[in-house]
Design an enzyme around this catalytic site. Structure first.
Site, mmCIF file in Angstrom:
data_model
loop_
_atom_site.group_PDB
_atom_site.id
_atom_site.type_symbol
_atom_site.label_atom_id
_atom_site.label_comp_id
_atom_site.label_asym_id
_atom_site.label_seq_id
_atom_site.Cartn_x
_atom_site.Cartn_y
_atom_site.Cartn_z
ATOM 1 N N CYS A 145 0.795 -1.234 0.000
ATOM 2 C CA CYS A 145 0.000 0.000 0.000
ATOM 3 C C CYS A 145 0.820 1.273 0.000
ATOM 4 O O CYS A 145 0.495 2.224 -0.724
ATOM 5 C CB CYS A 145 -0.989 -0.003 1.159
ATOM 6 S SG CYS A 145 -0.264 0.233 2.802
ATOM 7 N N ASP A 164 -7.829 3.944 -3.510
ATOM 8 C CA ASP A 164 -6.913 3.026 -2.828
ATOM 9 C C ASP A 164 -6.516 1.929 -3.805
ATOM 10 O O ASP A 164 -7.331 1.068 -4.142
ATOM 11 C CB ASP A 164 -7.595 2.430 -1.589
ATOM 12 C CG ASP A 164 -6.705 1.467 -0.823
ATOM 13 O OD1 ASP A 164 -5.520 1.320 -1.196
ATOM 14 O OD2 ASP A 164 -7.187 0.864 0.152
ATOM 15 N N HIS A 169 -2.279 1.196 7.099
ATOM 16 C CA HIS A 169 -2.671 1.158 5.687
ATOM 17 C C HIS A 169 -2.776 2.573 5.155
ATOM 18 O O HIS A 169 -3.225 3.485 5.850
ATOM 19 C CB HIS A 169 -4.006 0.430 5.515
ATOM 20 C CG HIS A 169 -4.464 0.360 4.089
ATOM 21 N ND1 HIS A 169 -3.725 -0.280 3.113
ATOM 22 C CD2 HIS A 169 -5.557 0.881 3.462
ATOM 23 C CE1 HIS A 169 -4.349 -0.162 1.946
ATOM 24 N NE2 HIS A 169 -5.448 0.534 2.135
#
Length: 275
Positions: A68, A121, A106
């Protein structure tokens, strides 16, 4: 414009880029279909560096993937260079139903366009949003690879994904701005903490433009075609897995710095399976 040109080539974007919803949606989808989510460098005990130069070299030039902090780092850099208004956020991953609230580990972002906001995302593994979703709590949110919803509780939000058994909570977040130092600290934690999930499992996910996707958990490969049940295969050995990552997932392995030799991969998998 060197970064943008290289980024567009990496993800196969050949349209006219504008700071609008159409461009945002296309870039988001193309990145999830061309840059794999993967954690090989964590398992190889390589440092995960988040500065622009290293992310460009690894994910764009060397054609590797990342997790991420890397994926969304590259993505938001591209958006900002194109004139998008980007807010950096951090989330607490709850997909495994932890007994206590976990830390923010995250990275995701909120994009403002005119009078609307979009959750973006490109780095949450097999449950990654393949396109941005409008920031509308308690509303069914569609993507080419599945349905999602945002559940709001005061100033807290939870992103949930719909699966065969109903709704699954993925992560919780608020709208507090995250600084580069926040990501540096969290990245160090998830890549170096001995009990981190990323240090004990090989993970890879790549979306397909037709709505399918492929995910990898160690030697278990799951392929999902649109409208069909998932097909899971346990590969026989590290060599078969290496070939799958290269041939089927498009992972480049020959770069002098960011490449991964077959021998190094075999040794990595041996350590992983003996632990």
């Amino acid at each position: 414009m060197a970064f943008i040109d290289d980024y567009f080539a990496r993800i196969g974007f050949d349209g006219e880029a504008r700071a609008d919803v159409a461009t945002l949606t296309q870039l988001h989808l193309l990145q999830t279909c061309h840059i794999p989510f993967e954690n090989l460098d964590v398992l190889l005990d390589r440092p995960i560096l988040l500065d622009d130069a290293h992310l460009q070299e690894k994910l764009v030039i060397a054609q590797r993937g990342g997790y991420c902090y890397e994926q969304n780092g590259v993505f938001t850099r591209a958006l900002r260079e194109l004139g998008f208004a980007v807010q950096d956020l951090g989330a607490r991953v709850v997909i495994a139903n932890p007994a206590e609230m976990p830390p923010r580990t995250h990275r995701l972002s909120l994009i403002t366009l005119d009078d609307k906001q979009w959750l973006a995302d490109v780095g949450f593994g097999g449950q990654t949003l393949s396109t941005p979703v409008e920031f509308l709590p308690d509303t069914l949110l569609h993507t080419p690879h599945g349905d999602y919803r945002l559940i709001q509780s005061d100033d807290d939000y939870c992103l949930e994904a719909r699966n065969d058994d109903g709704w699954q909570a993925l992560y919780r977040f608020d709208l507090a701005h995250q600084y580069p130092a926040d990501y540096l600290m969290a990245n160090h934690f998830v890549s170096r903490w001995p009990d981190s999930h990323f240090r004990h499992h090989l993970l890879l996910a790549l979306m397909r433009p037709d709505g399918g996707k492929i995910t990898v958990l160690n030697r278990r490969v799951t392929r999902r075609a649109p409208g069909q049940a998932a097909a899971t295969e346990e590969l026989a050995n590290a060599d078969a897995l290496y070939d799958c990552l290269v041939d089927e997932c498009g992972l480049a392995v020959s770069h002098p710095v960011h490449g991964v030799s077959r021998e190094a991969f075999r040794a990595m998998m041996a350590r992983l399976e003996q632990a």
